[in-house]
Design a protein around this motif. Structure first.
Motif, mmCIF file in Angstrom:
data_model
loop_
_atom_site.group_PDB
_atom_site.id
_atom_site.type_symbol
_atom_site.label_atom_id
_atom_site.label_comp_id
_atom_site.label_asym_id
_atom_site.label_seq_id
_atom_site.Cartn_x
_atom_site.Cartn_y
_atom_site.Cartn_z
ATOM 1 N N ILE A 86 50.618 34.404 17.676
ATOM 2 C CA ILE A 86 49.191 34.151 17.869
ATOM 3 C C ILE A 86 48.637 33.274 16.754
ATOM 4 N N VAL A 87 48.951 33.621 15.508
ATOM 5 C CA VAL A 87 48.269 32.972 14.378
ATOM 6 C C VAL A 87 49.068 31.821 13.765
ATOM 7 N N ASN A 88 50.335 31.698 14.110
ATOM 8 C CA ASN A 88 51.157 30.592 13.601
ATOM 9 C C ASN A 88 51.718 29.803 14.788
ATOM 10 N N PRO A 89 50.937 28.899 15.355
ATOM 11 C CA PRO A 89 51.362 28.180 16.569
ATOM 12 C C PRO A 89 52.682 27.443 16.424
ATOM 13 N N GLU A 90 53.012 26.980 15.195
ATOM 14 C CA GLU A 90 54.261 26.241 15.016
ATOM 15 C C GLU A 90 55.479 27.116 15.283
ATOM 16 N N VAL A 91 55.322 28.428 15.145
ATOM 17 C CA VAL A 91 56.433 29.349 15.437
ATOM 18 C C VAL A 91 56.779 29.273 16.915
ATOM 19 N N LYS A 92 55.773 29.172 17.744
ATOM 20 C CA LYS A 92 56.013 29.075 19.184
ATOM 21 C C LYS A 92 56.831 27.836 19.516
ATOM 22 N N ASP A 93 56.594 26.754 18.786
ATOM 23 C CA ASP A 93 57.334 25.520 19.025
ATOM 24 C C ASP A 93 58.837 25.739 18.851
ATOM 25 N N THR A 94 59.214 26.554 17.865
ATOM 26 C CA THR A 94 60.633 26.845 17.635
ATOM 27 C C THR A 94 61.250 27.492 18.860
ATOM 28 N N PHE A 95 60.541 28.431 19.472
ATOM 29 C CA PHE A 95 61.114 29.153 20.601
ATOM 30 C C PHE A 95 61.036 28.350 21.899
#
Length: 500
Positions: A169-178
């Motif tokens: 939710i709070v670190n959108p760049e993490v979603k990019d990894t997945f």
């Protein structure tokens, strides 16, 4: 304004007050007959990402979006909020005269983190930001816990791994990894499917502990009243399929190993194993190099990537060295100068390389020890190391020209072993002898290992010459997403429970 920082006790008290207030708001909504948890459906007509990409074509059009309210700026009779969905964020303009006095008053009581729905039209603000002008708004789900503080976010890695949902939710760049992880797996499958490989599934629960070095997790089957073992590999079942007439098979398999944890190891991980009849380890070398080049270009747009500050050229040709050549190149030691095992052990001692005491350390063991001590950390650019000693290759076919070695290779990138391949052993007599030695060694450590007799039976029916390859998906994702730890590419890595 005071710069004082609240003490832990004060922070806990503040959090308790926030939790109390949010629950009171929820109770009020329920009393008013507006329980957001009773809403079962909201028809979304456009994703935020699509609105941004297609603004020129859809400006002025009506849309319905939904997502999490990440921020809000109340300015009297008109306000702005940022709503994030699975694709992107979107600014929403909320005006009292458009949504209604009651709805606007309710909106001002919403909390950051609430899930909301917005119906309105697409426009661009005077400052040039693509936005949605709200005509109807609705609270779809109440957030009872506050998100981490806006500017500092969720930084503690332990909490990020335990509460990945908050991290996303709070670190959108993490979603990019997945998202990239999913793309990588899709490209692996597409590559192999295009070559005529068949994707299959094999059992996760095994009825015996095999002699391989990895330690398994043990469980119990109540109905059969037997202990069972979570698989540590998919190899033996896949090779049974080669025996059965499937000439090209692969599996994307979850693997479980009851072993240590570090930045490149997790007790459960994803392995991709593939087997092809009528080829050998040279065929697997060509395949893995071309696969990595193809996938890297499709996922990253280039074959030159940056990993942890180091430029890695995936484009090839990859360097290929025998283990003997690699040790000679980086350690200055030539295996061929050792006339006996004693000579090898003496050489190891002279170079402060640790090997087993006594006669157990053969020339092959010593070569492996030199490789680990002098070579592995030098293999930054993609490198294939082949022709491994038979001592550590129980499933690989011996080299006809030198039976002390096997037709096996591993490939390394950024001094990390990324995968393993063989010309597969298809001699059932030789295989049984190696299995027996493996099992004896494992039982000496107290394990309950057994020879897989059914696999030997399969080989006795005849397995064609076969090339086999296995590699970890997680390490490939780490490489292509510039992630330092395997936990960064696993949505839910294994964690010790809090308080234990």
């Amino acid at each position: 304004m005071s710069d004082a920082i609240n003490t832990p006790a004060e922070q806990t008290e503040d959090l308790s007050e926030l939790l109390r207030i949010r629950r009171e708001k929820l109770n009020t909504l329920k009393e008013e007959g507006k329980n957001p948890y009773e809403i079962t459906k909201y028809d979304v007509t456009a994703q935020n990402g699509y609105i941004r990409e297609s603004f020129e074509q859809i400006e002025g059009q009506a849309v319905r979006i939904a997502g999490r309210m990440m921020s809000r700026r109340i300015m009297g009779k008109a306000s702005f909020m940022d709503v994030r969905d699975g694709s992107d964020r979107m600014q929403v303009y909320v005006k009292r005269d458009d949504v209604g006095t009651d709805e606007y008053a309710a909106f001002k009581k919403w909390d950051i983190g609430d899930i909301v729905g917005v119906e309105g039209f697409v426009f661009r603000t005077q400052k040039g930001e693509i936005s949605v002008h709200a005509q109807k708004i609705i609270l779809l789900s109440k957030s009872l816990l506050p998100l981490p503080e806006k500017f500092h976010g969720l930084k503690d890695t332990d909490t990020r791994y335990r509460q990945r949902y908050v991290d996303l939710i709070v670190n959108p760049e993490v979603k990019d990894t997945f998202l990239k992880r999913s793309q990588i797996l899709k490209e692996v499958r597409a590559y192999l499917d295009n070559l005529g490989y068949l994707e299959v599934d094999t059992p996760v629960l095994h009825t015996l502990e095999i002699g391989a070095a990895a330690r398994p997790f043990v469980t119990h089957h109540n109905t059969l009243d037997i202990d069972m073992y979570l698989r540590i590999e998919t190899e033996l079942y896949l090779k049974r399929l080669i025996v059965g007439g499937f000439d090209r098979v692969y599996e994307v398999g979850r693997i479980f190993r009851n072993e240590g944890m570090d930045t490149s190891h997790n007790p459960e991980f994803t392995s991709i194993e593939l087997y092809q009849a009528y080829t050998d380890y040279h065929g697997m070398m060509d395949l893995i190099e071309d696969m990595y080049i193809t996938i890297t270009k499709k996922v990253c747009g280039t074959t030159t990537i940056n990993y942890q500050g180091t430029e890695i050229n995936m484009g090839g040709p990859w360097e290929r060295l025998t283990m003997v050549e690699a040790v000679k190149k980086y350690a200055g030691v030539d295996y061929n100068d050792w006339a006996s095992d004693e000579d090898a052990r003496a050489c190891a001692k002279a170079h402060d390389v640790e090997v087993e005491e006594g006669a157990n350390a053969t020339k092959g063991h010593v070569l492996i020890a030199f490789f680990e001590a002098f070579v592995e950390d030098k293999l930054i650019q993609p490198t294939i190391i082949y022709d491994y000693p038979v001592e550590n290759s129980p499933l690989a076919k011996r080299k006809p020209s030198d039976p002390a070695f096997t037709e096996r290779f591993e490939y390394f990138i950024y001094n990390r072993e990324m995968g393993n391949a063989f010309s597969e052993l298809n001699d059932p007599i030789d295989q049984r002898e190696r299995f027996v030695k493996q099992v004896e060694a494992k039982r000496a450590t107290g394990a309950n290992a057994e020879v897989d007799e059914d696999f030997i039976t399969a080989l006795e029916y005849g397995m064609p010459p076969t090339g086999g390859l296995g590699f970890g998906l997680d390490r490939l994702v780490m490489l292509l997403t510039n992630s330092a730890s395997i936990r960064d590419v696993l949505l839910f890595p294994t964690m010790k429970p809090l308080g234990q």
